[in-house]
Design a protein around this motif. Structure first.
Motif, short mmCIF file in Angstrom:
data_model
loop_
_atom_site.label_atom_id
_atom_site.label_comp_id
_atom_site.label_asym_id
_atom_site.label_seq_id
_atom_site.Cartn_x
_atom_site.Cartn_y
_atom_site.Cartn_z
N UNK A 55 0.84 -1.19 0.00
CA UNK A 55 0.00 0.00 0.00
C UNK A 55 0.88 1.24 0.00
N UNK A 56 0.29 2.38 -0.38
CA UNK A 56 0.95 3.67 -0.26
C UNK A 56 0.01 4.63 0.45
N UNK A 57 0.60 5.59 1.14
CA UNK A 57 -0.17 6.59 1.88
C UNK A 57 -0.16 7.90 1.10
N UNK A 58 -1.31 8.54 1.03
CA UNK A 58 -1.42 9.87 0.43
C UNK A 58 -2.06 10.78 1.48
N UNK A 59 -1.46 11.93 1.70
CA UNK A 59 -1.87 12.74 2.85
C UNK A 59 -1.84 14.22 2.52
N UNK A 60 -2.73 14.96 3.18
CA UNK A 60 -2.76 16.42 3.11
C UNK A 60 -3.32 16.90 4.45
N UNK A 61 -2.42 17.31 5.36
CA UNK A 61 -2.89 17.71 6.69
C UNK A 61 -3.52 16.54 7.40
N UNK A 62 -4.80 16.69 7.77
CA UNK A 62 -5.51 15.63 8.48
C UNK A 62 -6.26 14.71 7.53
N UNK A 63 -6.18 14.96 6.24
CA UNK A 63 -6.79 14.07 5.26
C UNK A 63 -5.75 13.02 4.83
N UNK A 64 -6.11 11.77 4.97
CA UNK A 64 -5.16 10.71 4.65
C UNK A 64 -5.89 9.49 4.14
N UNK A 65 -5.37 8.93 3.04
CA UNK A 65 -5.92 7.70 2.50
C UNK A 65 -4.80 6.72 2.25
N UNK A 66 -5.02 5.46 2.59
CA UNK A 66 -4.09 4.38 2.30
C UNK A 66 -4.64 3.59 1.12
N UNK A 67 -3.83 3.48 0.08
CA UNK A 67 -4.25 2.80 -1.15
C UNK A 67 -3.58 1.43 -1.18
N UNK A 68 -4.38 0.38 -1.08
CA UNK A 68 -3.88 -1.00 -1.06
C UNK A 68 -4.12 -1.68 -2.40
N UNK A 69 -3.24 -2.62 -2.75
CA UNK A 69 -3.50 -3.52 -3.88
C UNK A 69 -3.42 -4.97 -3.44
N UNK A 70 -2.82 -5.26 -2.31
CA UNK A 70 -2.89 -6.57 -1.65
C UNK A 70 -3.00 -6.31 -0.15
N UNK A 71 -3.43 -7.33 0.59
CA UNK A 71 -3.52 -7.18 2.05
C UNK A 71 -2.12 -6.96 2.64
N UNK A 72 -1.19 -7.85 2.31
CA UNK A 72 0.19 -7.73 2.76
C UNK A 72 1.09 -8.26 1.64
N UNK A 73 2.25 -7.65 1.46
CA UNK A 73 3.14 -8.07 0.38
C UNK A 73 4.13 -9.12 0.90
N UNK A 74 3.59 -10.24 1.31
CA UNK A 74 4.40 -11.36 1.77
C UNK A 74 3.57 -12.62 1.61
#
Length: 291
Positions: free
Chosen positions: A89-108
């Motif tokens: 996943x990657x995190x995208x943030x702006x102040x208190x706005x934050x979204x985590x974008x996942x493509x798998x549950x865990x990369x393992x």
């Protein structure tokens, strides 16, 4: 709560923009946990909102979030191919706005459950005034156990995450097909991890009697359990810092050999230390600027 309302507005805008870009997504964690298991949007404090996308849509999704004013908190210099290969996943943030974008549950191994795999069991959940597609209850439980296993591994357990697992268990105990779920976990290599995390949660909360069906299903996998008593659970909960005991415990539940697990961990250590030091510098600069 004001923060939750801010994230609800963010989720609504994100859906509108991703719909325009032709990017389907599923809601996971966050509002799904609040609405489906905790009793309402304001019943659980949230730092961010998590969504799951198709791997092929990562570049589009990053472009959409950039147009919304959200920037990379981690992985910003890497290309999408590198992100897909090394992260979940990657995190995208702006102040208190934050979204985590996942493509798998865990990369393992044991955690690489993708959008394509969870879509077939997706459910519709009412969040605020709108309906969203979200991952299923059992997929939510899988995700929660894998996330808590990661926290145990790093000695950063939060009681809130333990309660998240319990609330899902309590909600679905009477209706879940536990045998099928455990067979699926066994097939993808995460069964041992899941049963030990579930055992830990029920022991630390002394809640086995609340979920008799899940408890019975756990007992059928007694041979996989390393967490068997309240003393075991308390020891796990109270370990801190670089104490290796919890990491050793989680390594024993992995589908890979112990040698492969530790080799992977050691070879990736320098990169992880660089990454987290960079995040710490970013947080210090942000705190110093008063933003």
């Amino acid at each position: 709560q004001k923060r939750n309302q801010l994230l609800l507005t963010l989720l609504s805008e994100l859906r509108e923009r991703l719909d325009d870009a032709g990017v389907p997504f599923l809601v996971m964690k966050g509002f799904l946990q609040s609405v489906r298991y905790a009793g309402g949007i304001d019943r659980r404090f949230m730092w961010d909102q998590d969504i799951m996308i198709r791997p092929d849509d990562l570049e589009k999704t990053i472009e959409v979030t950039e147009d919304m004013g959200l920037h990379a908190m981690s992985g910003g210099e890497a290309g999408t191919a590198q992100l897909l290969r090394h992260l979940h996943a990657v995190e995208r943030v702006d102040g208190k706005r934050k979204v985590d974008i996942h493509w798998v549950f865990r990369n393992r191994r044991g955690g690489k459950k993708s959008h394509a795999q969870v879509t077939q069991h997706a459910q519709t959940v009412r969040i605020g005034d709108s309906d969203y597609r979200a991952i299923s209850d059992l997929d939510s439980l899988t995700l929660a156990t894998l996330g808590l296993a990661d926290d145990i591994e790093h000695n950063r357990i939060k009681l809130r995450k333990v309660w998240d697992v319990y609330l899902i268990l309590h909600h679905i105990d009477a209706v879940a097909d536990w045998d099928t779920w455990f067979l699926e976990l066994e097939a993808n290599g995460s069964l041992s991890t899941a049963v030990n995390v579930l055992s830990f949660c029920l022991l630390i909360l002394n809640a086995g009697e609340d979920v008799p069906n899940a408890r019975h299903a756990l007992q059928t996998h007694q041979d996989l359990l390393f967490v068997n008593s309240e003393a075991d659970a308390h020891s796990i909960m109270t370990r801190e810092g670089w104490n290796p005991a919890n990491r050793i415990l989680i390594s024993r539940t992995q589908p890979d050999s112990a040698f492969r697990y530790w080799a992977s961990w050691l070879t990736g250590l320098p990169a992880r230390k660089w990454h987290y030091r960079k995040l710490d510098r970013q947080r210090r600069r942000k705190k110093k600027s008063g933003k």
